[in-house]
Design a protein around this motif. Sequence first.
Motif, PDB file in Angstrom:
ATOM      1  N   ILE A   1      45.854  40.343  46.708  1.00 52.39           N
ATOM      2  CA  ILE A   1      44.689  39.976  45.900  1.00 52.39           C
ATOM      3  C   ILE A   1      43.942  41.229  45.463  1.00 52.39           C
ATOM      4  CG2 ILE A   1      42.441  38.777  45.986  1.00 52.39           C
ATOM      5  CD1 ILE A   1      43.967  36.764  47.811  1.00 52.39           C
ATOM      6  N   PRO A   2      43.660  41.351  44.156  1.00 48.69           N
ATOM      7  CA  PRO A   2      42.941  42.548  43.702  1.00 48.69           C
ATOM      8  C   PRO A   2      41.531  42.601  44.305  1.00 48.69           C
ATOM      9  CG  PRO A   2      43.742  41.238  41.841  1.00 48.69           C
ATOM     10  CD  PRO A   2      43.967  40.429  43.067  1.00 48.69           C
ATOM     11  N   VAL A   3      41.234  43.698  44.984  1.00 47.12           N
ATOM     12  CA  VAL A   3      39.941  43.835  45.657  1.00 47.12           C
ATOM     13  C   VAL A   3      39.096  44.880  44.927  1.00 47.12           C
ATOM     14  CG1 VAL A   3      38.785  44.529  47.789  1.00 47.12           C
ATOM     15  CG2 VAL A   3      40.859  43.144  47.900  1.00 47.12           C
ATOM     16  N   ARG A   4      37.903  44.495  44.536  1.00 48.49           N
ATOM     17  CA  ARG A   4      37.017  45.387  43.774  1.00 48.49           C
ATOM     18  C   ARG A   4      36.192  46.294  44.711  1.00 48.49           C
ATOM     19  NH1 ARG A   4      34.174  48.343  41.977  1.00 48.49           N
ATOM     20  NH2 ARG A   4      32.803  48.368  40.165  1.00 48.49           N
TER      21      ARG A   4
ATOM     22  N   ASN B   1      29.050  33.592  42.227  1.00 50.40           N
ATOM     23  CA  ASN B   1      28.147  34.092  41.170  1.00 50.40           C
ATOM     24  C   ASN B   1      27.661  35.511  41.426  1.00 50.40           C
ATOM     25  OD1 ASN B   1      28.231  31.660  39.753  1.00 50.40           O
ATOM     26  ND2 ASN B   1      26.755  30.784  41.197  1.00 50.40           N
ATOM     27  N   ILE B   2      28.592  36.363  41.753  1.00 46.92           N
ATOM     28  CA  ILE B   2      28.250  37.752  42.052  1.00 46.92           C
ATOM     29  C   ILE B   2      28.548  38.636  40.842  1.00 46.92           C
ATOM     30  CG2 ILE B   2      28.777  39.715  43.569  1.00 46.92           C
ATOM     31  CD1 ILE B   2      27.457  37.430  45.090  1.00 46.92           C
ATOM     32  N   THR B   3      27.651  39.551  40.581  1.00 50.03           N
ATOM     33  CA  THR B   3      27.866  40.558  39.539  1.00 50.03           C
ATOM     34  C   THR B   3      27.895  41.930  40.211  1.00 50.03           C
ATOM     35  OG1 THR B   3      26.692  39.224  37.916  1.00 50.03           O
ATOM     36  CG2 THR B   3      26.875  41.580  37.431  1.00 50.03           C
ATOM     37  N   VAL B   4      28.856  42.761  39.777  1.00 55.89           N
ATOM     38  CA  VAL B   4      28.934  44.118  40.320  1.00 55.89           C
ATOM     39  C   VAL B   4      28.418  45.097  39.283  1.00 55.89           C
ATOM     40  CG1 VAL B   4      30.453  45.933  41.164  1.00 55.89           C
ATOM     41  CG2 VAL B   4      30.934  43.565  41.711  1.00 55.89           C
ATOM     42  N   VAL B   5      27.569  45.995  39.711  1.00 57.48           N
ATOM     43  CA  VAL B   5      27.078  47.039  38.823  1.00 57.48           C
ATOM     44  C   VAL B   5      27.558  48.372  39.378  1.00 57.48           C
ATOM     45  CG1 VAL B   5      25.037  48.094  37.797  1.00 57.48           C
ATOM     46  CG2 VAL B   5      25.009  45.659  38.361  1.00 57.48           C
ATOM     47  N   ASN B   6      28.213  49.136  38.532  1.00 59.42           N
ATOM     48  CA  ASN B   6      28.767  50.426  38.957  1.00 59.42           C
ATOM     49  C   ASN B   6      28.099  51.544  38.147  1.00 59.42           C
ATOM     50  OD1 ASN B   6      31.493  52.321  37.990  1.00 59.42           O
ATOM     51  ND2 ASN B   6      30.857  52.258  40.131  1.00 59.42           N
ATOM     52  N   ILE B   7      27.580  52.549  38.840  1.00 65.97           N
ATOM     53  CA  ILE B   7      26.928  53.675  38.164  1.00 65.97           C
ATOM     54  C   ILE B   7      27.675  54.941  38.560  1.00 65.97           C
ATOM     55  CG2 ILE B   7      24.737  54.907  37.789  1.00 65.97           C
ATOM     56  CD1 ILE B   7      24.343  51.904  39.753  1.00 65.97           C
ATOM     57  N   VAL B   8      28.165  55.660  37.580  1.00 67.21           N
ATOM     58  CA  VAL B   8      28.853  56.915  37.854  1.00 67.21           C
ATOM     59  C   VAL B   8      28.051  58.035  37.211  1.00 67.21           C
ATOM     60  CG1 VAL B   8      30.943  58.261  37.441  1.00 67.21           C
ATOM     61  CG2 VAL B   8      31.112  55.844  38.014  1.00 67.21           C
ATOM     62  N   SER B   9      27.792  59.066  38.014  1.00 66.34           N
ATOM     63  CA  SER B   9      26.997  60.165  37.480  1.00 66.34           C
ATOM     64  C   SER B   9      27.406  61.463  38.135  1.00 66.34           C
ATOM     65  CB  SER B   9      25.517  59.905  37.760  1.00 66.34           C
ATOM     66  OG  SER B   9      24.795  61.080  37.510  1.00 66.34           O
TER      67      SER B   9
ATOM     68  N   MET C   1      32.295  37.428  39.844  1.00 66.01           N
ATOM     69  CA  MET C   1      32.929  37.920  41.053  1.00 66.01           C
ATOM     70  C   MET C   1      32.483  37.063  42.244  1.00 66.01           C
ATOM     71  SD  MET C   1      34.519  40.532  39.700  1.00 66.01           S
ATOM     72  CE  MET C   1      35.030  41.675  40.965  1.00 66.01           C
ATOM     73  N   CYS C   2      33.058  37.348  43.386  1.00 67.55           N
ATOM     74  CA  CYS C   2      32.747  36.540  44.566  1.00 67.55           C
ATOM     75  C   CYS C   2      32.919  37.408  45.810  1.00 67.55           C
ATOM     76  CB  CYS C   2      33.667  35.337  44.511  1.00 67.55           C
ATOM     77  SG  CYS C   2      34.412  34.794  45.985  1.00 67.55           S
TER      78      CYS C   2
ATOM     79  N   LEU D   1      35.028  42.091  47.945  1.00 69.91           N
ATOM     80  CA  LEU D   1      34.523  41.573  46.677  1.00 69.91           C
ATOM     81  C   LEU D   1      35.702  41.410  45.734  1.00 69.91           C
ATOM     82  CD1 LEU D   1      31.146  42.293  45.456  1.00 69.91           C
ATOM     83  CD2 LEU D   1      32.912  42.072  43.761  1.00 69.91           C
ATOM     84  N   ILE D   2      35.897  40.196  45.250  1.00 70.88           N
ATOM     85  CA  ILE D   2      37.069  39.900  44.418  1.00 70.88           C
ATOM     86  C   ILE D   2      36.651  39.092  43.194  1.00 70.88           C
ATOM     87  CG2 ILE D   2      38.623  39.896  46.412  1.00 70.88           C
ATOM     88  CD1 ILE D   2      38.574  36.777  46.212  1.00 70.88           C
ATOM     89  N   ARG D   3      37.584  38.831  42.303  1.00 71.33           N
ATOM     90  CA  ARG D   3      37.303  37.956  41.160  1.00 71.33           C
ATOM     91  C   ARG D   3      37.082  36.524  41.643  1.00 71.33           C
ATOM     92  NH1 ARG D   3      42.249  39.575  38.811  1.00 71.33           N
ATOM     93  NH2 ARG D   3      41.846  41.536  37.758  1.00 71.33           N
ATOM     94  N   ALA D   4      36.137  35.840  41.013  1.00 75.96           N
ATOM     95  CA  ALA D   4      35.877  34.447  41.403  1.00 75.96           C
ATOM     96  C   ALA D   4      37.148  33.609  41.261  1.00 75.96           C
ATOM     97  CB  ALA D   4      34.754  33.873  40.554  1.00 75.96           C
TER      98      ALA D   4
END
Length: 441
Positions: A401-404, A303-311, A374-375, A418-421
């Motif tokens: 395995i796709p790694v985020r 139950n992981i959520t990734v938040v990405n901020i680009v600035s 994510m997980c 960190l990967i897809r659940a």
Amino acid sequence: MKVLKFGGTSVGTTQRMKDVVKLIDNGEKKIVVLSAMSGTTNALYEVAGYLLKKNTVGAHETISALEKKYYKHIDELFTTEKYKNLMSEFMKKEFDYLRSFTKGVFTSFEEKIIVGQGEILSTNMVYNYLCEKNANVSMLPALDFMRTDRNGEPDSIYIREKLTTLLKADPDRDIYITQGFICRNVYGEIDNLQRGGSDYTASLIGAACDAEVIQIWTDIDGMHNNDPRIVDITEPIHHLSFEEASELAYFGAKILHPTCVQPAKYANIPVMILNTMDPTAQGTTISNKTEHKLFKAVAAKDNITVVNIVSSRMLLAYGFLRKVFEIFESFKTSIDMVTTSEVGVSVSIDNDTNLDAILSELKKFGTVRIDKNMCIICLVGDLDWENEGREAIATEAMKDIPVRMISYGGSNHNISFLIRADDKPRALQVLNEKLFLIQNK
Ligand code: ASP
Ligand code: MG
């Protein structure tokens, strides 16, 4: 002195209590910490919940159901009339006491008293059962020595002093029985060490009496090197360092609470996880020793959520990360993993209750993207950075395995992916094959 803690399932039936007594009544000097019988603390929280909502009927019903169970336990556990009578009187007093809370005001203060009664019940049953068997046993009431300070943290100096005095006053016993979980706060009021806190009690007592070992008895043969619900062949880990155990406890291995081992770690007392169903199994020993085995275990957090901020404002700027982290802090949302680049940052959270509010604040700073479902896969072992190639072995194993995100270097014991659940079962399986079944052999 040894400290032995038995959890709720290990004292969950009268038969299990008899098994515990067989284990502890062997002439060795020990302090035995007991949880409430499984289900009891939940039932007591239910009673308190009803009373907080002023539903006395609900409270009475739950108390009566519990009472019925405990009278049955007395019948099953004790053989002599003397002890059956003594325990019936004890139960009557206990349940009258519980019912007394259905009258008058009920606040979180009374709630603390009620939820701690499960440990009073279980310890009195086991103590009296041992007395009936003529064991050399004594009761150490936790409320006489277990106390927290004004920060709500265990007061280790007080605990040591009181416990030493109590033991000196009654020095010649083989077995001392005490309650897990319950304590007093700095004002002397009844309190507790949070749900599952009996492990913490055992660790604190171990440190306070300089125990040779703290044994946590449960119903599994120690911590396993992978998730047995997903991976076919997993093995108990025989040895872990305190750091490795904390990482694993945090990332999903539900056997020990991550903070519980701290007192044992500082006092340098080994903690063993042992199985009441298979007492001769080796179990897991957690100590200050690091074993130089490359990879010890894999654990996953869901139950992981990734938040990405680009600035572009992050470029060459200072204070950007602070601003980002402050937003999460103001919504009481803790961050697990972090990766940064020159123009962006990705963080993972496991609590998305305030996600919408967090996102709208973050959008003031840059372009925001989220990935849900994510997980985190956490690999624990001897990952000192100066030992070259270790991270390469882990990433090589994950190559299909796709790694985020990857996090490495936060400690000497961990690398996290960190990967897809959806990819979790495949990741756990492939790591098991490549790291444990082949690599470590
Ligand atoms: N009885 C308490 C609980 O259920 C404490 C414990 O079992 O460790 O949370
Ligand atoms: Mg427990």
